[in-house]
Design an enzyme around this catalytic site. Structure first.
Site, PDB file in Angstrom:
ATOM      1  N   CYS A 192     -43.989   0.122 -32.090  1.00 10.97           N
ATOM      2  CA  CYS A 192     -44.285   0.777 -30.815  1.00 10.97           C
ATOM      3  C   CYS A 192     -45.485   1.688 -31.030  1.00 10.97           C
ATOM      4  CB  CYS A 192     -43.099   1.599 -30.344  1.00 10.97           C
ATOM      5  SG  CYS A 192     -41.609   0.643 -30.020  1.00 10.97           S
ATOM      6  N   LEU A 195     -42.246  -1.972 -27.988  1.00 10.62           N
ATOM      7  CA  LEU A 195     -41.940  -3.308 -28.461  1.00 10.62           C
ATOM      8  C   LEU A 195     -40.416  -3.343 -28.543  1.00 10.62           C
ATOM      9  CD1 LEU A 195     -42.818  -6.054 -29.567  1.00 10.62           C
ATOM     10  CD2 LEU A 195     -42.795  -5.028 -31.849  1.00 10.62           C
ATOM     11  N   ASP A 249     -31.419   2.622 -31.357  1.00 11.16           N
ATOM     12  CA  ASP A 249     -31.485   3.600 -32.439  1.00 11.16           C
ATOM     13  C   ASP A 249     -32.199   4.863 -31.972  1.00 11.16           C
ATOM     14  OD1 ASP A 249     -33.927   2.222 -32.352  1.00 11.16           O
ATOM     15  OD2 ASP A 249     -34.107   2.023 -34.526  1.00 11.16           O
TER      16      ASP A 249
END
Length: 156
Positions: free
Chosen positions: A2, A51, A101
């Protein structure tokens, strides 16, 4: 991977914020988001290009906010043991709304402070903004797999 970016101390105008996110688009083609502090708060902007890997739903989008709205996080990386950490936090009464996460990191940092990173295995860089205190916590993995670059202006 990301892309994360931010500005702390003064707000970023919409035009520049848009340019920053456009420059990071290659790092996260699945979505983007940004957050601006309100006019009565310390000036801050956080941006993220996503992402999607773990939680493919829109609930995993960033910047991610705590339920109370006090904390905002942008995160790049992966916490490999996030399921174990999630279970430990759930046993202490923490409720999760995503499978990401990122949310585990957010809620772990809120509950345990920056030392929560010591329980994490993986690679990461993040900024956690505390709206009540007007301060940022920056973190990265121990090996610098997800490095963080920052500059401090106006000190001296």
């Amino acid at each position: 991977m990301c892309g994360i970016a931010g500005s702390i101390g003064q707000p970023l105008d919409e035009s520049l914020a848009s340019k920053v996110l456009s420059a990071l688009r290659h790092r996260g083609p699945d979505g983007q988001g940004s957050w601006h502090s309100s006019p009565h708060e310390v000036g801050a902007w956080l941006g993220h290009t996503r992402l999607a890997i773990l939680d493919l739903s829109s609930q995993g989008n960033q910047p991610m906010h705590s339920e109370c709205g006090r904390w905002i996080i942008v995160f790049n990386g992966e916490i490999y043991n996030f399921l174990e950490l999630r279970l430990q936090l759930q046993k202490r009464g923490v409720v999760f709304r995503t499978e990401s996460d990122t949310e585990v990191l957010l809620k772990g940092l809120i509950r345990h402070g920056p030392d929560f990173q010591l329980q994490c295995n993986g690679m990461w860089a993040f900024c956690l903004w505390d709206r009540a205190e007007g301060r940022a916590i920056l973190g990265r993995d121990r090996f610098g797999k997800k490095p963080m670059f920052y500059t401090v202006y106006g000190r001296g």
